[in-house]
Design a protein around this motif. Structure first.
Motif, PDB file in Angstrom:
ATOM      1  N   TYR A  43     -27.369 -73.168  24.342  1.00  0.00           N
ATOM      2  CA  TYR A  43     -27.984 -72.853  23.055  1.00  0.00           C
ATOM      3  C   TYR A  43     -29.063 -73.874  22.724  1.00  0.00           C
ATOM      4  CZ  TYR A  43     -23.849 -69.938  22.612  1.00  0.00           C
ATOM      5  OH  TYR A  43     -22.864 -69.020  22.835  1.00  0.00           O
ATOM      6  N   LYS A  44     -29.619 -74.500  23.748  1.00  0.00           N
ATOM      7  CA  LYS A  44     -30.611 -75.552  23.556  1.00  0.00           C
ATOM      8  C   LYS A  44     -31.739 -75.083  22.642  1.00  0.00           C
ATOM      9  CE  LYS A  44     -33.379 -76.637  26.971  1.00  0.00           C
ATOM     10  NZ  LYS A  44     -34.759 -76.608  26.469  1.00  0.00           N
ATOM     11  N   ASN A  45     -32.125 -75.978  21.751  1.00  0.00           N
ATOM     12  CA  ASN A  45     -33.253 -75.774  20.840  1.00  0.00           C
ATOM     13  C   ASN A  45     -32.949 -74.790  19.713  1.00  0.00           C
ATOM     14  OD1 ASN A  45     -34.737 -77.388  22.656  1.00  0.00           O
ATOM     15  ND2 ASN A  45     -35.183 -75.596  23.895  1.00  0.00           N
ATOM     16  N   HIS A  46     -31.690 -74.446  19.508  1.00  0.00           N
ATOM     17  CA  HIS A  46     -31.337 -73.545  18.421  1.00  0.00           C
ATOM     18  C   HIS A  46     -30.333 -74.233  17.498  1.00  0.00           C
ATOM     19  CE1 HIS A  46     -33.366 -70.098  20.237  1.00  0.00           C
ATOM     20  NE2 HIS A  46     -32.863 -70.487  21.380  1.00  0.00           N
ATOM     21  N   ILE A  47     -30.408 -73.899  16.212  1.00  0.00           N
ATOM     22  CA  ILE A  47     -29.453 -74.450  15.254  1.00  0.00           C
ATOM     23  C   ILE A  47     -28.202 -73.584  15.292  1.00  0.00           C
ATOM     24  CG2 ILE A  47     -29.029 -75.005  12.842  1.00  0.00           C
ATOM     25  CD1 ILE A  47     -32.005 -75.410  12.495  1.00  0.00           C
ATOM     26  N   VAL A  48     -27.164 -74.091  15.907  1.00  0.00           N
ATOM     27  CA  VAL A  48     -25.923 -73.345  16.074  1.00  0.00           C
ATOM     28  C   VAL A  48     -24.745 -74.264  15.787  1.00  0.00           C
ATOM     29  CG1 VAL A  48     -26.853 -71.758  17.785  1.00  0.00           C
ATOM     30  CG2 VAL A  48     -25.884 -73.921  18.524  1.00  0.00           C
ATOM     31  N   THR A  49     -23.570 -73.692  15.681  1.00  0.00           N
ATOM     32  CA  THR A  49     -22.361 -74.476  15.446  1.00  0.00           C
ATOM     33  C   THR A  49     -21.547 -74.647  16.715  1.00  0.00           C
ATOM     34  OG1 THR A  49     -21.178 -72.466  14.798  1.00  0.00           O
ATOM     35  CG2 THR A  49     -22.222 -73.738  13.044  1.00  0.00           C
ATOM     36  N   VAL A  50     -22.019 -74.096  17.832  1.00  0.00           N
ATOM     37  CA  VAL A  50     -21.306 -74.203  19.096  1.00  0.00           C
ATOM     38  C   VAL A  50     -21.692 -75.509  19.788  1.00  0.00           C
ATOM     39  CG1 VAL A  50     -20.889 -73.148  21.340  1.00  0.00           C
ATOM     40  CG2 VAL A  50     -21.278 -71.710  19.329  1.00  0.00           C
ATOM     41  N   PRO A  51     -20.745 -76.377  20.103  1.00  0.00           N
ATOM     42  CA  PRO A  51     -21.071 -77.651  20.753  1.00  0.00           C
ATOM     43  C   PRO A  51     -21.476 -77.436  22.205  1.00  0.00           C
ATOM     44  CG  PRO A  51     -18.699 -77.374  20.631  1.00  0.00           C
ATOM     45  CD  PRO A  51     -19.295 -76.234  19.859  1.00  0.00           C
ATOM     46  N   PRO A  52     -22.132 -78.411  22.820  1.00  0.00           N
ATOM     47  CA  PRO A  52     -22.477 -78.297  24.241  1.00  0.00           C
ATOM     48  C   PRO A  52     -21.226 -78.122  25.093  1.00  0.00           C
ATOM     49  CG  PRO A  52     -23.630 -80.139  23.215  1.00  0.00           C
ATOM     50  CD  PRO A  52     -22.610 -79.666  22.228  1.00  0.00           C
ATOM     51  N   ASP A  53     -21.423 -77.532  26.266  1.00  0.00           N
ATOM     52  CA  ASP A  53     -20.329 -77.292  27.206  1.00  0.00           C
ATOM     53  C   ASP A  53     -20.206 -78.506  28.112  1.00  0.00           C
ATOM     54  OD1 ASP A  53     -18.366 -76.096  28.712  1.00  0.00           O
ATOM     55  OD2 ASP A  53     -19.750 -74.869  29.892  1.00  0.00           O
ATOM     56  N   ILE A  54     -19.255 -79.373  27.817  1.00  0.00           N
ATOM     57  CA  ILE A  54     -19.091 -80.636  28.535  1.00  0.00           C
ATOM     58  C   ILE A  54     -17.647 -80.752  29.015  1.00  0.00           C
ATOM     59  CG2 ILE A  54     -19.203 -83.163  28.355  1.00  0.00           C
ATOM     60  CD1 ILE A  54     -21.266 -82.797  26.136  1.00  0.00           C
ATOM     61  N   GLY A  55     -17.454 -81.086  30.285  1.00  0.00           N
ATOM     62  CA  GLY A  55     -16.094 -81.194  30.793  1.00  0.00           C
ATOM     63  C   GLY A  55     -16.040 -81.763  32.200  1.00  0.00           C
ATOM     64  N   ILE A  56     -14.845 -81.700  32.795  1.00  0.00           N
ATOM     65  CA  ILE A  56     -14.592 -82.202  34.147  1.00  0.00           C
ATOM     66  C   ILE A  56     -13.826 -81.126  34.915  1.00  0.00           C
ATOM     67  CG2 ILE A  56     -13.642 -84.083  35.532  1.00  0.00           C
ATOM     68  CD1 ILE A  56     -13.457 -85.718  32.928  1.00  0.00           C
TER      69      ILE A  56
ATOM     70  N   ILE B 147     -10.017 -77.317  34.809  1.00  0.00           N
ATOM     71  CA  ILE B 147     -11.047 -77.827  33.910  1.00  0.00           C
ATOM     72  C   ILE B 147     -10.398 -78.699  32.850  1.00  0.00           C
ATOM     73  CG2 ILE B 147     -12.818 -77.227  32.227  1.00  0.00           C
ATOM     74  CD1 ILE B 147     -13.419 -74.748  33.757  1.00  0.00           C
ATOM     75  N   MET B 148     -10.951 -79.901  32.675  1.00  0.00           N
ATOM     76  CA  MET B 148     -10.450 -80.832  31.671  1.00  0.00           C
ATOM     77  C   MET B 148     -11.547 -81.114  30.655  1.00  0.00           C
ATOM     78  SD  MET B 148      -8.630 -83.376  34.423  1.00  0.00           S
ATOM     79  CE  MET B 148      -9.907 -83.023  35.635  1.00  0.00           C
ATOM     80  N   PHE B 149     -11.149 -81.522  29.478  1.00  0.00           N
ATOM     81  CA  PHE B 149     -12.085 -81.789  28.395  1.00  0.00           C
ATOM     82  C   PHE B 149     -12.586 -83.221  28.490  1.00  0.00           C
ATOM     83  CE2 PHE B 149     -12.859 -83.001  23.853  1.00  0.00           C
ATOM     84  CZ  PHE B 149     -13.947 -82.167  23.653  1.00  0.00           C
ATOM     85  N   LEU B 150     -13.882 -83.412  28.298  1.00  0.00           N
ATOM     86  CA  LEU B 150     -14.473 -84.748  28.267  1.00  0.00           C
ATOM     87  C   LEU B 150     -14.934 -85.015  26.840  1.00  0.00           C
ATOM     88  CD1 LEU B 150     -15.423 -87.295  29.756  1.00  0.00           C
ATOM     89  CD2 LEU B 150     -17.593 -86.142  30.218  1.00  0.00           C
ATOM     90  N   ASN B 151     -14.216 -85.875  26.156  1.00  0.00           N
ATOM     91  CA  ASN B 151     -14.487 -86.138  24.744  1.00  0.00           C
ATOM     92  C   ASN B 151     -15.551 -87.217  24.605  1.00  0.00           C
ATOM     93  OD1 ASN B 151     -14.413 -86.327  21.969  1.00  0.00           O
ATOM     94  ND2 ASN B 151     -12.504 -87.483  21.904  1.00  0.00           N
ATOM     95  N   VAL B 152     -16.758 -86.784  24.279  1.00  0.00           N
ATOM     96  CA  VAL B 152     -17.859 -87.736  24.084  1.00  0.00           C
ATOM     97  C   VAL B 152     -18.165 -87.902  22.600  1.00  0.00           C
ATOM     98  CG1 VAL B 152     -18.856 -87.216  26.322  1.00  0.00           C
ATOM     99  CG2 VAL B 152     -19.600 -85.919  24.322  1.00  0.00           C
ATOM    100  N   ASP B 153     -17.420 -87.237  21.738  1.00  0.00           N
ATOM    101  CA  ASP B 153     -17.535 -87.396  20.287  1.00  0.00           C
ATOM    102  C   ASP B 153     -18.958 -87.102  19.809  1.00  0.00           C
ATOM    103  OD1 ASP B 153     -16.462 -87.877  17.776  1.00  0.00           O
ATOM    104  OD2 ASP B 153     -17.067 -89.970  17.777  1.00  0.00           O
ATOM    105  N   ASP B 154     -19.527 -86.001  20.307  1.00  0.00           N
ATOM    106  CA  ASP B 154     -20.862 -85.587  19.878  1.00  0.00           C
ATOM    107  C   ASP B 154     -20.704 -84.431  18.903  1.00  0.00           C
ATOM    108  OD1 ASP B 154     -23.510 -85.069  19.551  1.00  0.00           O
ATOM    109  OD2 ASP B 154     -23.921 -84.546  21.636  1.00  0.00           O
ATOM    110  N   LYS B 155     -20.922 -84.690  17.623  1.00  0.00           N
ATOM    111  CA  LYS B 155     -20.671 -83.700  16.572  1.00  0.00           C
ATOM    112  C   LYS B 155     -21.937 -82.949  16.140  1.00  0.00           C
ATOM    113  CE  LYS B 155     -16.418 -85.223  16.376  1.00  0.00           C
ATOM    114  NZ  LYS B 155     -15.317 -84.441  16.988  1.00  0.00           N
ATOM    115  N   ARG B 156     -23.073 -83.225  16.765  1.00  0.00           N
ATOM    116  CA  ARG B 156     -24.314 -82.609  16.304  1.00  0.00           C
ATOM    117  C   ARG B 156     -24.305 -81.101  16.573  1.00  0.00           C
ATOM    118  NH1 ARG B 156     -26.107 -87.095  19.420  1.00  0.00           N
ATOM    119  NH2 ARG B 156     -26.511 -88.904  18.105  1.00  0.00           N
TER     120      ARG B 156
END
Length: 398
Positions: A353-366, A374-383
């Motif tokens: 969803y790059k460059n769009h104002i959305v409520t969906v966080p980036p897809d980040i994991g391991i 698939i495991m969750f990678l918590n980078v604490d990015d709330k933007r």
């Protein structure tokens, strides 16, 4: 009070200003540090501490990639998450980061694109004293009249490669890097060196090209790209400064991807990334959920150099991969035994969803490749405004 006690107090008081510690003492401390994270913190104290940190950078300049987190249009800084330390660092660079999208690289340099001004640069945020290198501006693509929305989506990916005749730390910055960009709705491919006046476009055979490239890789002195079908192209006469224009010829057909996932995700639910392991060409295929756009699985294939046939890998052989919206990075886990680096895993970051104002966080994991977990990678990015997408970058002190 004894004379010796009084002398000790005066000596302590004289060193109350940490910036005045003797250089030889600082060097003794700095040589005990084992990671670039520690050197980065050391150099942030003051000018004299930074000088000492830089003086020993050659033997200590080794770390896992950092994840540059998402950023909004008005941000004058970037936050970087260290996988090794599970810690976030901040680099303030107001003139370079404001209104800029950024892409990472394995060499510490970022490609920045100011979509208001249409200007592109190379920047090392970990070494503020290094120069900001100019790349040809947006209008050299012939697209100066783009609206702000279309302009913010104009560059799909930027990849930095090191010209094989140069080293990472050479001071001649303008000649050691080549920057590729995938741009426009058709995902065309072009490249330039810092200081060039225009971008050089790579021509593809119209009869066979899918019309959209997704990634670029430099390997063993050759340049390769992958298109949206998964076909591999060999790029010829790139940066050759000869009479022949750069062209692309077919190199390998798409790998035998998981048929069930192909049907489940559709063509728009696949992302291709090129990478190198053991000096051999590999391809990562990411499958996404149709609705949530989250990663379901990433398959890794190795290309046989003689037959151009594909072999699907069930293990990474001790490697760790970092994939996402930027240059793919592979490292040997054995070289980072003191960190949180897990062999056989893929660390990924995508922002569909790059460059769009959305409520969906980036897809980040391991992803554990062997276990297919698939495991969750918590980078604490709330933007929630993903103006500049997350990207991997290997911090490099210059």
């Amino acid at each position: 009070m004894s004379t010796s006690t009084s002398s000790s107090i005066k000596q302590a008081e004289s060193y109350s200003n940490w910036s005045e510690l003797p250089v030889d003492l600082l060097e003794m401390v700095a040589k005990k540090l084992t990671s670039i994270e520690d050197l980065y913190s050391l150099g942030g104290v003051c000018h004299s501490w930074r000088y000492v940190g830089l003086s020993i950078r050659k033997s200590k300049n080794k770390t896992l990639p950092w994840l540059m987190l998402t950023a909004n249009y008005t941000h004058t800084h970037r936050d970087f998450f260290s996988v090794a330390e599970n810690k976030t660092y901040t680099s303030n660079y107001p003139k370079a980061f404001y209104d800029c999208q950024c892409w990472g690289s394995p060499f510490g340099w970022l490609v920045t694109f100011s979509f208001d001004r249409g200007l592109l640069h190379l920047l090392n945020p970990f070494s503020p004293l290094s120069p900001r290198l100019s790349l040809p501006p947006l209008w050299t693509f012939g697209k100066s009249d783009l609206s702000s929305t279309r302009r913010s989506l104009f560059i799909y990916k930027a990849v930095v490669v090191l010209l094989h005749s140069h080293s990472v730390r050479e001071c001649n910055y303008h000649n050691r890097f080549l920057v590729f960009v995938i741009y426009g709705l058709s995902k065309n491919l072009a490249y330039s060196r810092p200081g060039d006046k225009t971008w050089t476009t790579v021509s593809f055979q119209e009869t066979t090209s899918s019309g959209g490239q997704e990634d670029i890789l430099q390997l063993n002195g050759q340049y390769y790209s992958v298109d949206s079908n998964g076909s591999i192209w060999l790029l010829c006469d790139v940066a050759a400064d000869g009479p022949n224009p750069p062209t692309a010829i077919p190199f390998a057909s798409p790998p035998p991807m998981n048929e069930l996932l192909k049907k489940r995700c559709g063509k728009s639910g696949r992302t291709f990334s090129l990478l190198e392991m053991d000096a051999e060409l590999h391809l990562a295929v990411r499958f996404q959920h149709r609705n949530t756009r989250k990663t379901l699985l990433i398959e890794i294939f190795k290309c046989d150099a003689s037959t151009c046939e594909w072999q699907k890998l069930t293990t990474l052989g001790g490697y760790v991969l970092f994939l996402g919206t930027c240059t793919s990075i592979s490292v040997k886990a054995s070289g980072y035994s003191a960190t949180n680096c897990t062999p056989g895993c893929i660390y990924y970051c995508y922002d569909d969803y790059k460059n769009h104002i959305v409520t969906v966080p980036p897809d980040i994991g391991i992803i554990d490749v062997t276990r297919r977990e698939i495991m969750f990678l918590n980078v604490d990015d709330k933007r929630t405004c993903h103006f500049s997408a997350p990207a991997w970058v290997v911090p490099t002190l210059l």
